[in-house]
Design a protein around this motif. Structure first.
Motif, PDB file in Angstrom:
ATOM      1  N   ILE A 153      -7.786   8.499 -44.607  1.00 18.32           N
ATOM      2  CA  ILE A 153      -7.048   7.278 -43.883  1.00 18.32           C
ATOM      3  C   ILE A 153      -5.898   7.757 -43.123  1.00 18.32           C
ATOM      4  CG2 ILE A 153      -6.379   4.963 -44.501  1.00 18.32           C
ATOM      5  CD1 ILE A 153      -7.457   5.370 -47.153  1.00 18.32           C
ATOM      6  N   ASP A 154      -6.204   8.825 -42.445  1.00 18.29           N
ATOM      7  CA  ASP A 154      -5.186   9.137 -41.295  1.00 18.29           C
ATOM      8  C   ASP A 154      -5.373   8.584 -39.941  1.00 18.29           C
ATOM      9  OD1 ASP A 154      -2.990  10.903 -40.157  1.00 18.29           O
ATOM     10  OD2 ASP A 154      -4.585  12.448 -39.613  1.00 18.29           O
ATOM     11  N   ILE A 155      -4.541   7.728 -39.563  1.00 16.79           N
ATOM     12  CA  ILE A 155      -4.835   6.868 -38.571  1.00 16.79           C
ATOM     13  C   ILE A 155      -4.964   7.608 -37.048  1.00 16.79           C
ATOM     14  CG2 ILE A 155      -4.319   4.810 -37.297  1.00 16.79           C
ATOM     15  CD1 ILE A 155      -4.599   4.477 -39.982  1.00 16.79           C
ATOM     16  N   LYS A 156      -6.168   7.550 -36.447  1.00 18.82           N
ATOM     17  CA  LYS A 156      -6.323   8.129 -35.297  1.00 18.82           C
ATOM     18  C   LYS A 156      -6.000   7.390 -34.055  1.00 18.82           C
ATOM     19  CE  LYS A 156      -8.115  11.496 -37.528  1.00 18.82           C
ATOM     20  NZ  LYS A 156      -7.088  12.941 -37.811  1.00 18.82           N
ATOM     21  N   LYS A 157      -6.246   5.950 -34.053  1.00 19.70           N
ATOM     22  CA  LYS A 157      -6.026   5.222 -32.920  1.00 19.70           C
ATOM     23  C   LYS A 157      -5.839   3.779 -33.547  1.00 19.70           C
ATOM     24  CE  LYS A 157      -8.962   5.660 -29.390  1.00 19.70           C
ATOM     25  NZ  LYS A 157      -7.964   6.113 -28.182  1.00 19.70           N
ATOM     26  N   THR A 158      -5.064   2.970 -32.892  1.00 24.25           N
ATOM     27  CA  THR A 158      -4.714   1.741 -33.311  1.00 24.25           C
ATOM     28  C   THR A 158      -4.656   0.991 -31.834  1.00 24.25           C
ATOM     29  OG1 THR A 158      -3.205   2.248 -34.922  1.00 24.25           O
ATOM     30  CG2 THR A 158      -2.920  -0.048 -34.166  1.00 24.25           C
ATOM     31  N   ILE A 159      -5.576  -0.226 -32.008  1.00 25.26           N
ATOM     32  CA  ILE A 159      -5.873  -1.116 -30.777  1.00 25.26           C
ATOM     33  C   ILE A 159      -5.354  -2.552 -31.094  1.00 25.26           C
ATOM     34  CG2 ILE A 159      -7.640  -2.375 -29.590  1.00 25.26           C
ATOM     35  CD1 ILE A 159      -9.244   0.286 -30.138  1.00 25.26           C
ATOM     36  N   VAL A 160      -4.471  -3.119 -30.748  1.00 21.44           N
ATOM     37  CA  VAL A 160      -4.139  -4.539 -30.786  1.00 21.44           C
ATOM     38  C   VAL A 160      -4.312  -5.536 -29.685  1.00 21.44           C
ATOM     39  CG1 VAL A 160      -1.894  -5.698 -31.277  1.00 21.44           C
ATOM     40  CG2 VAL A 160      -1.932  -3.620 -32.246  1.00 21.44           C
ATOM     41  N   GLY A 161      -4.936  -6.586 -29.871  1.00 22.16           N
ATOM     42  CA  GLY A 161      -5.501  -7.242 -28.985  1.00 22.16           C
ATOM     43  C   GLY A 161      -6.298  -6.519 -27.805  1.00 22.16           C
ATOM     44  N   GLY A 162      -7.183  -5.833 -28.147  1.00 21.20           N
ATOM     45  CA  GLY A 162      -7.926  -4.960 -27.213  1.00 21.20           C
ATOM     46  C   GLY A 162      -7.032  -3.557 -26.615  1.00 21.20           C
ATOM     47  N   LYS A 163      -5.635  -3.716 -26.663  1.00 14.57           N
ATOM     48  CA  LYS A 163      -4.997  -2.498 -25.953  1.00 14.57           C
ATOM     49  C   LYS A 163      -4.816  -1.504 -27.099  1.00 14.57           C
ATOM     50  CE  LYS A 163      -0.600  -1.936 -23.728  1.00 14.57           C
ATOM     51  NZ  LYS A 163       0.874  -2.589 -23.146  1.00 14.57           N
ATOM     52  N   THR A 164      -4.977  -0.247 -26.527  1.00 21.18           N
ATOM     53  CA  THR A 164      -4.563   0.979 -27.420  1.00 21.18           C
ATOM     54  C   THR A 164      -2.919   0.893 -27.440  1.00 21.18           C
ATOM     55  OG1 THR A 164      -6.622   2.005 -26.962  1.00 21.18           O
ATOM     56  CG2 THR A 164      -4.792   3.394 -27.716  1.00 21.18           C
ATOM     57  N   VAL A 165      -2.299   0.811 -28.745  1.00 21.22           N
ATOM     58  CA  VAL A 165      -0.708   1.041 -28.791  1.00 21.22           C
ATOM     59  C   VAL A 165      -0.514   2.238 -29.346  1.00 21.22           C
ATOM     60  CG1 VAL A 165      -0.682  -1.547 -28.701  1.00 21.22           C
ATOM     61  CG2 VAL A 165      -0.711  -0.322 -30.929  1.00 21.22           C
ATOM     62  N   TYR A 166      -1.606   3.017 -30.020  1.00 19.06           N
ATOM     63  CA  TYR A 166      -1.352   4.331 -30.738  1.00 19.06           C
ATOM     64  C   TYR A 166      -2.410   5.062 -30.689  1.00 19.06           C
ATOM     65  CZ  TYR A 166      -0.614   7.892 -34.222  1.00 19.06           C
ATOM     66  OH  TYR A 166      -0.475   9.014 -34.830  1.00 19.06           O
ATOM     67  N   GLU A 167      -2.147   6.325 -30.393  1.00 27.81           N
ATOM     68  CA  GLU A 167      -3.429   7.542 -30.214  1.00 27.81           C
ATOM     69  C   GLU A 167      -2.718   8.459 -30.892  1.00 27.81           C
ATOM     70  OE1 GLU A 167      -7.267   8.952 -27.568  1.00 27.81           O
ATOM     71  OE2 GLU A 167      -5.522   7.590 -26.744  1.00 27.81           O
ATOM     72  N   LYS A 168      -3.319   9.243 -31.926  1.00 27.21           N
ATOM     73  CA  LYS A 168      -2.767  10.468 -32.629  1.00 27.21           C
ATOM     74  C   LYS A 168      -3.123  11.755 -31.568  1.00 27.21           C
ATOM     75  CE  LYS A 168      -2.229  13.269 -36.642  1.00 27.21           C
ATOM     76  NZ  LYS A 168      -2.556  13.179 -38.136  1.00 27.21           N
ATOM     77  N   LYS A 169      -2.259  12.364 -31.204  1.00 25.61           N
ATOM     78  CA  LYS A 169      -2.483  13.565 -30.498  1.00 25.61           C
ATOM     79  C   LYS A 169      -2.898  14.633 -30.977  1.00 25.61           C
ATOM     80  CE  LYS A 169      -0.935  11.059 -27.070  1.00 25.61           C
ATOM     81  NZ  LYS A 169      -2.045  10.097 -25.902  1.00 25.61           N
TER      82      LYS A 169
END
Length: 380
Positions: A364-380
């Motif tokens: 459960i290590d977050i790779k990508k977070t999408i809010v309302g269809g828009k990517t707001v976080y992406e793990k580098k």
């Protein structure tokens, strides 16, 4: 813009589905299936694809607090919690000086649509309508009598942003305020309360539908007077829990799950500004807080919020209960949506729902977070 999530293990319809894709259009989940075309392809690389987490009780993160009353703080909180899979939340106020509460409410109202990370879906007032005997880390000198006039004085023209109010139902005037909140469509939650079973029953009849951080800051269970906790176990209300193993040990959380059932429990963080930061000295509600080994306490040892994030809460549930990953995620997403009445558009991977989606691995290590269809976080 059409976006397509491929190669994911979808948490869908009470199971893990490997052979379907998610089409996102206009900020919504347009379709789930195969044979879709889109210019923007999001490759989940075999990771889990899940509805985003919803935190209905969070004070702060990354050195910032809702009570700061400014956009910078709200934006920093929103961006930081998005890194941990939270896609929407209720910034939560404290029992503090009236002018500070007013400023915080006004700030959330005016800036709710401007933040760049997790979406603000309303505001949670934790107090000031609480019982001083169960004040926890709230400052007793700022506790107010729970009256409609006091509530409206705090909210003013911004009452529509308030979605949840933590209140002690046994306090004089509380039942009238609870009834008013119900009529306004605002969730009344029993919390920071020394109420007996019968006093909670009266509160539920007036309109209480939820309980704030169960086990914490409430009268405990005794076999001749089951208190607030016994009422939470017995009555048809939902219950939030801080699953950090500090506020409540996991045998207690397992008992809560067995007693209430997974449909009636949701995960919250009750996080304060030290979340996502190291141990040290911080502040909550105008009081010094000392964080050691991740536990946040006042100088007298009273717990003062948490440093929990919802990705860790879900992991803790998976590791310490017999719930499936799907059910653990539901506790942090759909069940929280149900509490505040937005389960028709958030909390599930479902056609027509908001495209609030997260991608994470086995830990459960977050790779990508999408809010309302828009990517707001992406793990580098």
């Amino acid at each position: 813009m059409r976006r397509l999530i491929i190669n994911g293990k979808l948490l869908l319809n009470n199971s893990v589905v490997n052979n379907k894709n998610i089409l996102i259009e206009d900020g919504k989940i347009a379709a789930i299936g195969n044979e879709f075309n889109a210019h923007d392809i999001i490759d989940a690389n075999g990771n889990y694809v899940s509805p985003g987490f919803i935190d209905i009780h969070i004070h702060g993160s990354a050195g910032y607090d809702t009570m700061d009353g400014n956009f910078e703080s709200l934006n920093a909180i929103s961006k930081t919690i998005a890194k941990h899979g939270t896609t929407s939340y209720l910034p939560t106020t404290m029992t503090e000086d009236i002018t500070k509460i007013k400023k915080a409410i006004k700030n959330v109202y005016h800036n709710k649509s401007n933040v760049e990370g997790a979406e603000i879906i309303g505001l949670h007032m934790e107090g000031p309508f609480i019982n001083p005997h169960q004040k926890g880390a709230q400052d007793e000198k700022y506790i107010l009598k729970p009256t409609i006039d006091n509530f409206l004085n705090l909210c003013g023209d911004f009452v529509d942003i308030v979605k949840l109010v933590t209140i002690a139902p046994e306090m004089d005037g509380a039942l009238d305020l609870i009834s008013y909140l119900k009529d306004k469509g605002i969730v009344a939650s029993a919390g920071h309360t020394d109420s007996t079973y019968d006093e909670v029953v009266a509160g539920v009849k007036a309109g209480i539908t939820h309980a704030t951080h169960v086990f914490n800051a409430m009268k405990g269970f005794h076999h001749r007077e089951v208190g607030t906790l016994g009422a939470v176990f017995d009555l048809d209300i939902s219950a939030e829990v801080i699953a950090d193993g500090i506020h409540s040990v996991f045998p207690a959380i397992r008992t809560l799950i067995k007693q209430k059932g997974i449909d009636n429990i949701n995960l919250v963080t009750d996080a304060m500004m030290a979340a996502s930061l190291s141990d040290g000295k911080y502040e909550l509600g105008g009081q010094d807080v000392y964080v050691k080994d991740g536990a946040a306490r006042l100088k007298n040892g009273v717990l003062a919020g948490s440093t929990l994030t919802l990705d860790r809460a879900v992991k803790n549930i998976v590791d310490n209960t017999d719930l499936s990953l799907y059910d653990a995620v539901i506790l942090a997403s759909f069940n929280s949506a149900k509490v505040i009445g937005i389960q028709d558009r958030k909390g599930l991977l479902k056609e027509g729902y908001d495209a609030d989606i997260i991608i994470f691995d086995e830990n459960i290590d977050i790779k990508k977070t999408i809010v309302g269809g828009k990517t707001v976080y992406e793990k580098k």
